[in-house]
Scaffold this motif. Structure first.
Motif, mmCIF file in Angstrom:
data_model
loop_
_atom_site.group_PDB
_atom_site.id
_atom_site.type_symbol
_atom_site.label_atom_id
_atom_site.label_comp_id
_atom_site.label_asym_id
_atom_site.label_seq_id
_atom_site.Cartn_x
_atom_site.Cartn_y
_atom_site.Cartn_z
ATOM 1 N N TRP A 188 0.750 -1.233 0.151
ATOM 2 C CA TRP A 188 -0.025 0.143 0.013
ATOM 3 C C TRP A 188 0.893 1.206 -0.093
ATOM 4 O O TRP A 188 0.368 2.109 -0.679
ATOM 5 N N PHE A 189 1.882 1.149 0.713
ATOM 6 C CA PHE A 189 2.950 2.360 0.771
ATOM 7 C C PHE A 189 3.206 2.740 -0.585
ATOM 8 O O PHE A 189 3.442 3.642 -1.240
ATOM 9 N N ASP A 190 3.873 1.609 -1.368
ATOM 10 C CA ASP A 190 4.423 1.692 -2.685
ATOM 11 C C ASP A 190 3.153 2.369 -3.587
ATOM 12 O O ASP A 190 3.461 3.213 -4.630
ATOM 13 N N LEU A 191 1.964 1.902 -3.344
ATOM 14 C CA LEU A 191 0.918 2.509 -4.270
ATOM 15 C C LEU A 191 0.790 3.815 -3.820
ATOM 16 O O LEU A 191 0.462 4.731 -5.151
ATOM 17 N N LEU A 192 0.825 4.462 -2.682
ATOM 18 C CA LEU A 192 0.653 5.593 -2.185
ATOM 19 C C LEU A 192 1.575 6.511 -3.003
ATOM 20 O O LEU A 192 1.651 7.519 -3.318
ATOM 21 N N LYS A 193 2.891 6.206 -2.972
ATOM 22 C CA LYS A 193 4.251 6.705 -3.535
ATOM 23 C C LYS A 193 3.968 6.903 -4.996
ATOM 24 O O LYS A 193 4.148 7.860 -5.498
ATOM 25 N N ASP A 194 3.439 5.973 -5.750
ATOM 26 C CA ASP A 194 2.964 6.036 -7.112
ATOM 27 C C ASP A 194 2.033 6.979 -7.297
ATOM 28 O O ASP A 194 2.037 7.707 -8.467
ATOM 29 N N ILE A 195 0.980 7.088 -6.502
ATOM 30 C CA ILE A 195 0.009 8.241 -6.841
ATOM 31 C C ILE A 195 0.677 9.482 -6.477
ATOM 32 O O ILE A 195 0.149 10.266 -7.208
ATOM 33 N N PHE A 196 1.492 9.618 -5.637
ATOM 34 C CA PHE A 196 1.865 10.919 -5.274
ATOM 35 C C PHE A 196 2.795 11.281 -6.421
ATOM 36 O O PHE A 196 2.784 12.337 -6.878
ATOM 37 N N SER A 197 3.642 10.340 -7.126
ATOM 38 C CA SER A 197 4.447 10.743 -8.071
ATOM 39 C C SER A 197 3.406 11.237 -9.353
ATOM 40 O O SER A 197 4.013 12.225 -10.279
ATOM 41 N N LYS A 198 2.650 10.445 -9.580
ATOM 42 C CA LYS A 198 1.593 10.553 -10.653
ATOM 43 C C LYS A 198 1.080 12.101 -10.446
ATOM 44 O O LYS A 198 1.009 13.056 -11.308
ATOM 45 N N PHE A 199 0.487 12.340 -9.391
ATOM 46 C CA PHE A 199 -0.015 13.685 -8.768
ATOM 47 C C PHE A 199 0.773 14.784 -9.184
ATOM 48 O O PHE A 199 0.483 15.911 -9.807
ATOM 49 N N THR A 200 1.982 14.748 -8.770
ATOM 50 C CA THR A 200 3.268 15.523 -9.043
ATOM 51 C C THR A 200 3.494 16.041 -10.361
ATOM 52 O O THR A 200 3.502 17.045 -11.021
ATOM 53 N N ILE A 201 3.355 15.009 -11.561
ATOM 54 C CA ILE A 201 3.511 15.009 -12.853
ATOM 55 C C ILE A 201 2.208 15.916 -13.404
ATOM 56 O O ILE A 201 2.327 16.596 -14.277
ATOM 57 N N PHE A 202 1.105 15.328 -12.920
ATOM 58 C CA PHE A 202 -0.098 15.998 -13.291
ATOM 59 C C PHE A 202 -0.115 17.602 -13.027
ATOM 60 O O PHE A 202 -0.353 18.284 -13.674
ATOM 61 N N LEU A 203 0.209 17.986 -11.807
ATOM 62 C CA LEU A 203 0.389 19.195 -11.504
ATOM 63 C C LEU A 203 1.188 20.132 -12.228
ATOM 64 O O LEU A 203 0.909 21.175 -12.458
ATOM 65 N N GLN A 204 2.549 19.409 -12.730
ATOM 66 C CA GLN A 204 3.451 20.029 -13.483
ATOM 67 C C GLN A 204 2.762 20.357 -14.724
ATOM 68 O O GLN A 204 3.260 21.300 -15.323
ATOM 69 N N ARG A 205 2.129 19.314 -15.167
ATOM 70 C CA ARG A 205 1.321 19.848 -16.734
ATOM 71 C C ARG A 205 0.502 20.710 -16.483
ATOM 72 O O ARG A 205 0.321 21.615 -17.566
ATOM 73 N N MET A 251 7.810 3.204 13.134
ATOM 74 C CA MET A 251 8.634 3.669 11.856
ATOM 75 C C MET A 251 7.750 3.603 10.624
ATOM 76 O O MET A 251 8.027 4.404 9.773
ATOM 77 N N GLU A 252 6.693 2.716 10.675
ATOM 78 C CA GLU A 252 5.835 2.800 9.495
ATOM 79 C C GLU A 252 4.931 4.093 9.220
ATOM 80 O O GLU A 252 4.954 4.730 8.390
ATOM 81 N N PHE A 253 4.612 4.421 10.472
ATOM 82 C CA PHE A 253 3.878 5.815 10.493
ATOM 83 C C PHE A 253 4.731 7.081 10.320
ATOM 84 O O PHE A 253 4.488 7.945 9.196
ATOM 85 N N ILE A 254 5.950 6.929 10.688
ATOM 86 C CA ILE A 254 6.932 7.865 10.360
ATOM 87 C C ILE A 254 7.139 7.986 8.949
ATOM 88 O O ILE A 254 7.248 8.881 8.366
ATOM 89 N N THR A 255 7.560 6.652 8.339
ATOM 90 C CA THR A 255 7.766 6.561 6.859
ATOM 91 C C THR A 255 6.571 7.208 6.002
ATOM 92 O O THR A 255 6.629 8.089 5.114
ATOM 93 N N LEU A 256 5.364 6.837 6.531
ATOM 94 C CA LEU A 256 4.038 7.461 5.873
ATOM 95 C C LEU A 256 3.991 8.887 6.024
ATOM 96 O O LEU A 256 3.791 9.730 4.958
ATOM 97 N N SER A 257 4.422 9.483 7.067
ATOM 98 C CA SER A 257 4.249 10.801 7.349
ATOM 99 C C SER A 257 5.109 11.499 6.312
ATOM 100 O O SER A 257 4.883 12.720 5.893
ATOM 101 N N ARG A 258 6.565 10.993 6.572
ATOM 102 C CA ARG A 258 7.563 11.766 5.888
ATOM 103 C C ARG A 258 7.143 11.910 3.989
ATOM 104 O O ARG A 258 7.207 12.777 3.571
ATOM 105 N N LEU A 259 6.714 10.767 3.699
ATOM 106 C CA LEU A 259 5.829 10.744 2.350
ATOM 107 C C LEU A 259 5.063 11.703 1.930
ATOM 108 O O LEU A 259 4.956 12.346 1.101
ATOM 109 N N MET A 260 4.088 11.917 3.006
ATOM 110 C CA MET A 260 2.811 12.753 2.821
ATOM 111 C C MET A 260 3.392 14.278 2.917
ATOM 112 O O MET A 260 3.203 15.375 2.298
ATOM 113 N N GLU A 261 4.313 14.499 3.740
ATOM 114 C CA GLU A 261 4.952 16.026 3.873
ATOM 115 C C GLU A 261 5.903 16.146 2.776
ATOM 116 O O GLU A 261 5.640 17.277 2.225
ATOM 117 N N THR A 262 6.637 15.154 2.061
ATOM 118 C CA THR A 262 7.270 15.344 1.006
ATOM 119 C C THR A 262 6.441 16.071 -0.172
ATOM 120 O O THR A 262 6.599 16.904 -0.981
#
Length: 965
Positions: free
Chosen positions: A435-452, A621-632
């Motif tokens: 699920w974390f990899d999925l969320l990371k993929d969604i965030f990366s796609k959203f970043t490209i989407f916003l750049q466009r 550790m899992e929540f911290i990793t998730l929190s850092r991903l969302m903050e990034t």
């Protein structure tokens, strides 16, 4: 009438006569005035009595008024009086007759005034005849008698038959009523009324004829003078004819050829204008096919410009042409169709741009097409295209998440898509790494989407700013042009004066001055429209070839878009500066909205996964990793869009609060279990805890990484060394220090929970203090753990553990102070309260230790007797208990604290000994009892100072004796 009789029949020339002027001899200029006819009629002589003259000519006025063309006399009053066409009609003035005013008779009045004076003088000289007077009086009386028969209403100056009252008075309707059986009587009354009115008419006519007969001589004299006037008119007509012949010869010789040349030139110019007009009509006729061709290639701006230019030409130059009467409405309908086509095209473009593969490196799809669409929409004031783009963004954001989930689920073999049908349920079956990899993929796609989206909106924003800049420059040019025109008008008088001084023709100078701007304007018009057709005839001059519509053609200026595309900004944009500024702000708000959309979709995705408590079950550790991903992701979107979105941050804060609550509850429960199982014995210190403490001494609050190899080689230590001091602690305190570091580490990893962590850590420290007090000082450990008694060693160990926590409270405070905003510094007071509570607890433990010895002293010294042997059994028991106390606490407490504690115990000992000696009446008198007490005290002092660390202790045993009074 008198003046008209004596006027000269010869017309006199004037200075204003432009046709001819009769030369008159100066000596004969003033000719004698002819004798005026006698106004008073003379009596006829005998010779003239029977000869017929014009004076005997008389006419019957009613006969002259009657129409001789009628077969019989009409009985109607109106037709009898005024004829058949009695309706008054307005006479249309002739276009060939000049308008004669009073000024035309001014010269004549000046010439005739002298003659009129002579005539009036002659009338006064001529005496009236008596017979004439008598005749006049008799005639006057008879006329008056006859006229009295006529009703007064006919003599009124305002007599008018259109007045209803006057009409009813003259013609009563009762004479014309033929209803009932009174027809014959009414007919007779009408006939009688007609006869009466005819009688009145005869009386008036007779009086008028009489008055005319009295002045007949003057009338006929005027008729006689007409012959002389006709001779003069004949001569004048001949002179006019001669003058006209001369003028015709001059016109034929000198003017006809030149005028013919001018007519030919005018005809040629008219032909050129007709040719240009026909050529313009041919161009306008090709508008619709050209628009169709432009629309087939999506050239919406060109098609709109062509339609606008054609409509302007139709209104200005081709107005009233019958063949183009429907073209304007057709172009309007075509313009509305283009509006719908542009909106549909923009919707299609938005869908294609936002739904293309995100792996594509191209930031903007078909940039020229986008610019053309935006210009067309701005030109037509269709400002709702941003709403279309916003709707497409929402749909695309949903599709991105859906596609990412489908791809991830399809790659996971553990999920059976046939059993679990819903996509959300399939997503919930993913473990945290998946699920974390999925969320990371969604965030990366959203970043490209916003750049466009940002790149596309930047292009639109640049187009809007270019139009705004063009409007401002156009306004500046208009102001400069107005200033130049004003300066030109001011310098006009000076130029005129100079031209007059130099002897030039002012009209020629003005002609040259006006010709130059015309040529410049013509050249600029040709340069502004390079695609326009050149004039086909070389013989036609440039100003003639240029039509009026050239001034209304669209002038454009090129502007560069950041993408590298040159655009042409037309001047016919209908948007104001305020509208363009508002549109630019809406574009920026749309970019912010894109960031909010991505965050909102991410929040919904997060909440759908958190339904079964998945996020609350994550470890630190899992929540911290998730929190850092969302903050990034939040920082990346803020950097792209320029504004921080709060929805995902709020969701993260909400989950963080839940995580903090669970984090705190877990550690508080763990601490409670440790305290409930703690036997308050000194524990060995593992090497990892010593490393943990050593890392704190370096100013870094962080959990060190585990080193398995090095830890196995090192043996546990008996005490914990902190900055050179030894702390004997229990195992619970070691774990408490690690828990405190976990709180601090969590604050570093999740800065948003700093305040919550501070509150929870304060609660944890307070809980440890209160619970340890209950277990040790309150003897709760006897029931919880099963201890037999709370020893002094337990108390000293508890005190030392509290001192260790107090030692780290300033470090913890500094750590939180560096991460708190200045507005929340007031929360640091919790650490001050905790420090005070811990110091109070430590003081209570020290007091407890003193109280233990105090009760022992009270028990032993109350049985003390001053007698041999020396030392007494009481003092031997006291020294034994003091030694046990020293042995219990010396290895736990530092030397300074041990000395301070034994000083307090010694003070209690002296107080009880003094009390007992006073009770035994033993004084410091040097007697036997005094010697025995002194020996016991010396034994006590020697034993106490012999203990380790108490050698230099100042006991001051002289205080046991009361002072002598």
């Amino acid at each position: 009438m008198a003046s008209s009789h004596s006027s000269s029949p010869v017309p006199q020339g004037s200075s204003s006569d432009v046709f001819f002027k009769i030369e008159v001899d100066p000596s004969k200029h003033i000719r004698p005035v002819p004798s005026l006819p006698d106004v008073c009629p003379k009596e006829p002589t005998v010779t003239d009595q029977h000869r017929w003259t014009v004076y005997h000519s008389k006419v019957n006025l009613p006969a002259a008024l009657n129409d001789p063309r009628l077969a019989k006399r009409e009985s109607d009053f109106f037709t009898k009086t005024w004829g058949l066409d009695f309706v008054d009609t307005e006479v249309i003035p002739s276009f060939y007759l000049p308008q004669i005013s009073k000024e035309h008779f001014t010269v004549y009045q000046q010439e005739i005034s002298q003659r009129e004076k002579i005539h009036e003088r002659c009338k006064n000289i001529c005496p009236p005849k008596d017979t004439f007077e008598r005749t006049l009086l008799h005639t006057h009386d008879k006329s008056r008698t006859d006229l009295e028969q006529v009703p007064k209403i006919f003599m009124k100056p305002d007599f008018a038959l259109d007045d209803s009252l006057t009409f009813n008075s003259v013609l009563p309707w009762s004479h014309f009523n033929t209803a009932g059986g009174k027809g014959n009587r009414d007919a007779a009354s009408s006939k009688l009324l007609q006869e009466k009115l005819s009688h009145y008419l005869d009386i008036v006519e007779v009086n008028i004829a009489h008055q005319i007969s009295l002045r007949s001589e003057a009338f006929f004299h005027a008729m006689t003078s007409q012959h002389e006037l006709q001779d003069y008119l004949k001569k004048t007509s001949q002179a006019v004819k001669m003058l006209r012949d001369k003028i015709a010869q001059i016109d034929k010789v000198m003017c006809e050829g030149s005028l013919h040349i001018l007519r030919l030139a005018l005809t040629r110019n008219n032909c050129v204008k007709v040719y240009n007009k026909l050529k313009l009509m041919a161009t306008v006729h090709q508008t619709q096919p050209t628009v169709q061709v432009l629309l087939s290639t999506s050239e919406f701006v060109g098609a709109l410009d062509l339609i606008a230019t054609t409509q302007e030409v139709l209104q200005q130059e081709l107005q009233g042409i019958h063949s183009f009467r429907h073209l304007g409405s057709q172009l309007c309908e075509l313009e509305k169709l283009i509006d719908k086509m542009m909106i549909a095209e923009f919707s299609t473009y938005s869908h294609s741009d936002l739904n293309r593969p995100l792996e594509d490196d191209c930031q903007v799809l078909e940039e020229e097409r986008l610019i053309s669409l935006v210009f067309g929409l701005l030109k037509q004031r269709k400002l709702n295209f941003l709403e279309i783009y916003g709707e497409k963004m929402i749909i695309t954001a949903k599709n991105i998440i859906k596609q990412c989930v489908i791809n991830k689920v399809s790659q996971t073999e553990e999920i059976d898509t046939d059993v679990v049908v819903k996509l959300a349920d399939q997503m919930r079956m993913l473990n945290f790494p998946q699920w974390f990899d999925l969320l990371k993929d969604i965030f990366s796609k959203f970043t490209i989407f916003l750049q466009r989206v940002k790149a596309t909106l930047n292009i639109i924003h640049s187009v809007v700013l270019s139009v705004l800049d063009k409007n401002q420059r156009t306004r500046e040019l208009e102001e400069i042009s107005q200033q130049k025109n004003a300066a030109k008008d001011n310098s006009l008088d000076t130029e005129v004066a100079y031209l007059i001084h130099e002897g030039m023709f002012i009209s020629d100078a003005f002609g040259e001055g006006e010709l130059t701007p015309i040529a410049v304007d013509t050249t600029s018009q040709r340069n502004a429209s390079p695609n326009s057709e050149p004039c086909s005839s070389d013989s036609v001059s440039e100003p003639e070839c240029t039509t009026d519509s050239s001034s209304s053609k669209e002038h454009t200026s090129s502007s560069a878009i950041p993408g590298g595309v040159d655009i042409m900004v037309s001047e016919d944009m209908k948007l104001t500066d305020s509208e363009l500024g508002k549109l630019a702000n809406n574009i920026q708000e749309l970019l912010y909205s894109a960031s909010d959309i991505c965050h909102d979709r991410a929040v919904k995705f997060l909440m759908s996964r958190a339904k079964d408590g998945f996020l609350e079950k994550l470890n630190s550790m899992e929540f911290i990793t998730l929190s850092r991903l969302m903050e990034t992701f939040i920082l990346d979107t803020e950097q792209i869009c320029g504004r921080k979105s709060t929805s995902l941050l709020g969701a993260l804060q909400s989950q963080a609060i839940k995580f903090v609550n669970r984090f705190h509850e877990e550690r508080k429960t763990k601490l409670s279990l440790l305290l409930d199982n703690e036997r308050w014995k000194q524990a060995d210190v593992p090497a990892e805890f010593q490393d943990l403490v050593d890392s704190l001494s370096d100013g870094k609050i962080a959990l060190p990484e585990k080193k398995s190899g090095a830890t196995e080689e090192r043996k546990p230590a008996e005490v914990l060394i902190v900055e050179g001091q030894q702390y004997a602690v229990v195992g619970t305190v070691l774990l408490l220090i690690r828990i405190i570091l976990e709180y601090c580490q969590c604050v570093d990893n999740i800065p948003s929970v700093t305040t919550d962590m501070l509150t929870r850590l304060s609660d944890l420290l307070k809980y440890f203090n209160s619970r340890s007090c209950q277990l040790v000082l309150g003897a709760g450990a006897l029931q919880v753990v099963g201890l037999k008694t709370i020893t002094t060693k337990n108390l000293a160990l508890s005190s030392r553990c509290l001192q260790l926590i107090v030692h780290y409270i300033p470090v913890i405070r500094a750590h939180f102070e560096a991460r708190l905003p200045p507005k929340q510094y007031s929360m640091l007071r919790h650490f001050d309260h905790i420090t005070k509570d811990y110091h109070d607890h430590i003081a209570e433990i020290s007091a407890k230790l003193v109280a233990i010895m105090d009760s022992l002293f009270d028990k032993l010294l109350s049985k003390y007797e001053v007698k041999a042997p020396v030392p007494s059994a009481c003092f031997r028991n006291i020294c034994k208990q003091m030694t046990k106390m020293h042995e219990a606490i010396f290895d736990l407490l530092p030397e300074e604290q041990t000395q301070m504690l034994f000083l307090r115990i010694n003070a209690s000992y002296k107080l009880h000994l003094k009390k007992q000696l006073s009770h035994l009446n033993v004084i410091n008198d040097g007697g036997p009892q005094n010697g025995l007490v002194t020996a016991d005290v010396a034994f006590y002092t020697g034993n106490l100072q012999a203990l380790k660390g108490l050698k230099d202790l100042d006991l001051n045993m002289a205080e046991i004796w009361e002072q002598k009074r």
